[in-house]
Scaffold this active site. Structure first.
Site, short mmCIF file in Angstrom:
data_model
loop_
_atom_site.label_atom_id
_atom_site.label_comp_id
_atom_site.label_asym_id
_atom_site.label_seq_id
_atom_site.Cartn_x
_atom_site.Cartn_y
_atom_site.Cartn_z
N ASP A 8 -1.58 -18.31 5.03
CA ASP A 8 -1.33 -17.73 6.34
C ASP A 8 -1.31 -16.22 6.29
O ASP A 8 -0.58 -15.79 5.54
CB ASP A 8 -0.13 -18.16 6.96
N ASP A 129 -1.40 -28.70 17.35
CA ASP A 129 -0.29 -28.47 16.96
C ASP A 129 0.79 -29.12 18.00
O ASP A 129 0.78 -28.76 19.31
CB ASP A 129 0.17 -27.15 16.97
#
Length: 248
Positions: A8, A129
């Site tokens: 990330d 998500d």
């Protein structure tokens, strides 16, 4: 089952967030390219790269790091974060990304998802998500009035073959994946599922591996690798044992 390490990116660094919250960030490396090489050297067969700045702002921001990672490793890389127009998809694929992950655009512009699937096939993946069953978008800062299962079914109808499913409440927590929800998504959609969020142990990986007949083909591991609760080589050994069993 594929084991996919996560990288990330935020402000050019390799970080992990808890539940997607910027105020719960841990920086693990100032050199994400070196991290990518590390995971490749340890045997990873894929990498999962997310531009967190892009996810929050709506357009990729960490181009230099993405470009550097794609140039530094030989294994395939899937890239997501702030990808909301066809030109960015094309640019990422031209740079060498094997897959591009679309998230927010699946809610705000599903027609673009259909166009991308028609043009690029399985190079397009949709990230779903979920927070309490609802889809979160724009870097998880906004909860849409759309059920995750409904969105998955809609994306399948548009030509999507594979989704990354993340339970936000588990992401970065090391509390274990939400196995019941992963199973529900797999059974109800019959899509190829990449599970993400909360994986903290080899037992979690074995539980997800048991869902492979349902379509759970891969798992993304982030904080568990960086915090040391899972050793990548041990995780990959589980995948190798599974492959050997299938061959036998």
């Amino acid at each position: 089952m594929l084991i996919i390490p996560a990288i990330d990116l935020r402000a050019g660094k390799c970080v992990r967030l808890v539940e997607g919250r910027l105020d719960r960030e841990t920086v693990y490396s100032d050199d994400p390219v070196a991290v990518a090489r590390l995971w490749e050297d340890q045997g990873a067969r894929w990498l999962h790269v997310v531009d967190l700045d892009g996810a929050f702002t709506g357009e990729p921001k960490n181009w230099d790091m993405i470009r550097g990672i794609l140039s530094a490793v030989r294994i395939p890389v899937q890239v997501g974060g702030g990808i909301r127009d066809m030109a960015v998809i094309e640019q990422l694929l031209e740079l060498g990304a094997a897959r591009v992950i679309l998230g927010t655009v699946a809610i705000i512009n599903p027609g673009m998802v259909a166009e991308a699937c028609a043009r690029y096939g399985e190079s397009i993946v949709v990230g779903i998500d979920a927070r309490n069953g609802k889809v979160a978008i724009e870097g998880w800062g906004v909860t849409a009035e759309k059920n995750a299962l409904e969105l998955a079914a809609e994306m399948k109808g548009l030509g999507v073959k594979r989704v990354v499913f993340t339970d936000i409440w588990r992401d970065g927590t090391l509390k274990g994946p939400n196995l019941a929800v992963v199973e529900e998504v797999a059974r109800s959609t019959q899509l190829k599922i990449i599970a993400s969020g909360g994986v903290s142990s080899l037992a979690d990986l074995r539980a997800l591996k048991a869902m492979e007949p349902l379509g759970v083909e891969a798992v993304i591991i982030g904080k568990a690798l960086y915090a040391g609760t899972i050793n990548l080589r041990d995780a990959l050994e589980i995948a190798r044992e599974e492959l050997e069993e299938q061959v036998c």
